[in-house]
Scaffold this active site. Structure first.
Site, mmCIF file in Angstrom:
data_model
loop_
_atom_site.group_PDB
_atom_site.id
_atom_site.type_symbol
_atom_site.label_atom_id
_atom_site.label_comp_id
_atom_site.label_asym_id
_atom_site.label_seq_id
_atom_site.Cartn_x
_atom_site.Cartn_y
_atom_site.Cartn_z
ATOM 1 N N SER A 17 4.683 1.187 -4.455
ATOM 2 C CA SER A 17 5.970 0.776 -5.036
ATOM 3 C C SER A 17 5.904 0.700 -6.568
ATOM 4 O O SER A 17 6.854 1.105 -7.245
ATOM 5 C CB SER A 17 6.432 -0.558 -4.456
ATOM 6 O OG SER A 17 5.515 -1.568 -4.763
ATOM 7 N N GLY B 102 0.808 -1.227 0.000
ATOM 8 C CA GLY B 102 0.000 0.000 0.000
ATOM 9 C C GLY B 102 0.834 1.266 0.000
ATOM 10 O O GLY B 102 0.343 2.339 0.311
ATOM 11 N N ASP C 59 -2.260 7.769 -6.295
ATOM 12 C CA ASP C 59 -0.910 7.254 -6.019
ATOM 13 C C ASP C 59 0.122 7.858 -6.971
ATOM 14 O O ASP C 59 1.149 8.388 -6.541
ATOM 15 C CB ASP C 59 -0.870 5.722 -6.162
ATOM 16 C CG ASP C 59 -1.606 5.017 -5.036
ATOM 17 O OD1 ASP C 59 -2.287 5.702 -4.254
ATOM 18 O OD2 ASP C 59 -1.510 3.778 -4.947
HETATM 19 C C1 MEV Z 1 -4.426 2.880 -3.055
HETATM 20 O O1 MEV Z 1 -3.256 3.506 -2.589
HETATM 21 C C2 MEV Z 1 -5.600 3.772 -2.864
HETATM 22 C C3 MEV Z 1 -6.939 3.194 -3.323
HETATM 23 O O2 MEV Z 1 -7.907 4.183 -3.042
HETATM 24 C C4 MEV Z 1 -6.935 2.859 -4.802
HETATM 25 C C5 MEV Z 1 -6.898 4.095 -5.690
HETATM 26 O O3 MEV Z 1 -7.183 5.209 -5.244
HETATM 27 O O4 MEV Z 1 -6.623 3.918 -6.873
HETATM 28 C C6 MEV Z 1 -7.297 1.941 -2.550
#
Ligand code: MEV
Length: 317
Positions: A108, A105, A152
């Site tokens: 990477s 999470g 991200d």
């Molecule tokens: C992942 O870092 C964050 C999520 O909300 C997925 C996204 O925003 O694409 C789970």
């Protein structure tokens, strides 16, 4: 031609993961203590257009021709060459490495893509602007995640805290105060593609429940955005705890993440929540400089495999 090195940081989602995929606001920040790196070196005497890839984390030591076309590394290079309009280039070697935990999470995949795009474009004499690096990294994120919100790649490309709403202008947050966090890794690898897919299925089956959860996350992110201006860490911590409850209701937490959140709170953290896709990977705790070591020790004692301490915002407050 000299060797070129580029790097990109990891990231945490402070508020609003998952809900951000459905148009709600979210807040993310870079984690400069961990980075993905790409080094491009000329391969003298090799035919034009040959590319050698070395990525020890994935046991990769290949010619690019041996990678599937849809591989994230090949696509990052292909889209960079296309953006630059390059059809023929000198042979080069691309060496990849990263200190960002994988499938935890922390972005990477997006960080490796951003580092590749920057290193390859600079090597070819035309460094791409952040906006283009961000666009290409987003395209690669689709390979990793299917339906990414774009948060991200954005936070990793710009390397600044952001307030993010899908499809809207990116707001960089200039933090006037400092915020200390301890990040703890459960050690459980978790695929964001799977958690995002599961949330989508659950939303399709129960749209009223999930829309309400997403909206509540969005309200928290809005409130947190304002609170970041005030240095009210108690309140920020409360908002993190509320966000964590909503993530539990979305079924993206896990017993390990819940246990680490409890351990951090018991050790004096203002607030704690999972960060990113969930069901494993990391959790984050808002702490003070003074109690960060105690919280980190408590997290390790509760089963974390690693902790990282990071500080966001004004360092000399
Ligand atoms: C992942 O870092 C964050 C999520 O909300 C997925 C996204 O925003 O694409 C789970």
């Amino acid at each position: 031609m000299p060797a070129i090195t580029s790097s990109a940081p990891g990231k945490i989602i402070l508020f609003g993961e998952h809900a951000v995929v459905y148009g709600q606001p979210a807040i993310a920040a870079p984690v400069m203590e961990v980075r993905a790196r790409a080094i491009v070196t000329p391969l003298i005497g090799q035919p034009s257009n040959s590319i050698q890839i070395q990525d020890p984390a994935f046991d990769l030591e290949n010619s690019i021709k041996d990678l599937p076309l849809e591989h994230a590394i090949s696509r990052s290079i292909e889209l960079t060459l296309k953006e630059l309009g390059v059809t023929s280039h000198p042979a080069f070697k691309l060496q990849l490495s990263s200190t960002i935990p994988l499938a935890a999470g922390m972005g990477s995949g997006a960080a490796i893509s951003a580092a590749i795009i920057r290193a390859v474009s600079t090597f070819l004499g035309a460094s791409l602007e952040d906006e283009i690096v961000n666009q290409i990294t987003y395209e690669i994120e689709k390979i990793h995640h299917g339906t990414p919100s774009g948060i991200d790649n954005t936070v990793i490309t710009y390397q600044l805290p952001i307030f993010y709403i899908k499809g809207q202008t990116i707001e960089m947050i200039e933090l006037q105060h400092s915020y200390d966090f301890v990040l703890a890794d459960t050690g459980l690898k978790s695929s964001t593609a799977i958690t995002v897919g599961d949330v989508r299925k659950a939303w399709e089956e129960n749209p009223d429940k999930y829309n309400a959860l997403f909206e509540a996350c969005g309200d928290i992110a809005l409130e947190a955005r304002l609170t970041l201006n005030t240095a009210d860490r108690q309140k920020l911590g409360r908002l993190m705890n509320e966000n964590q409850k909503l993530l539990q209701e979305m079924d993206v937490s896990s017993p390990e993440l819940d246990l680490l959140c409890e351990a951090a709170l018991d050790a004096g953290a203002f607030g704690a929540k999972l960060s990113g896709g969930g069901r494993g990977g990391i959790m984050i705790a808002l702490v003070t400089k003074e109690n960060s070591q105690e919280v980190s020790d408590a997290l390790m004692a509760a089963g974390a495999v690693n902790t990282i301490t990071t500080c966001l915002g004004a360092q000399n407050e």
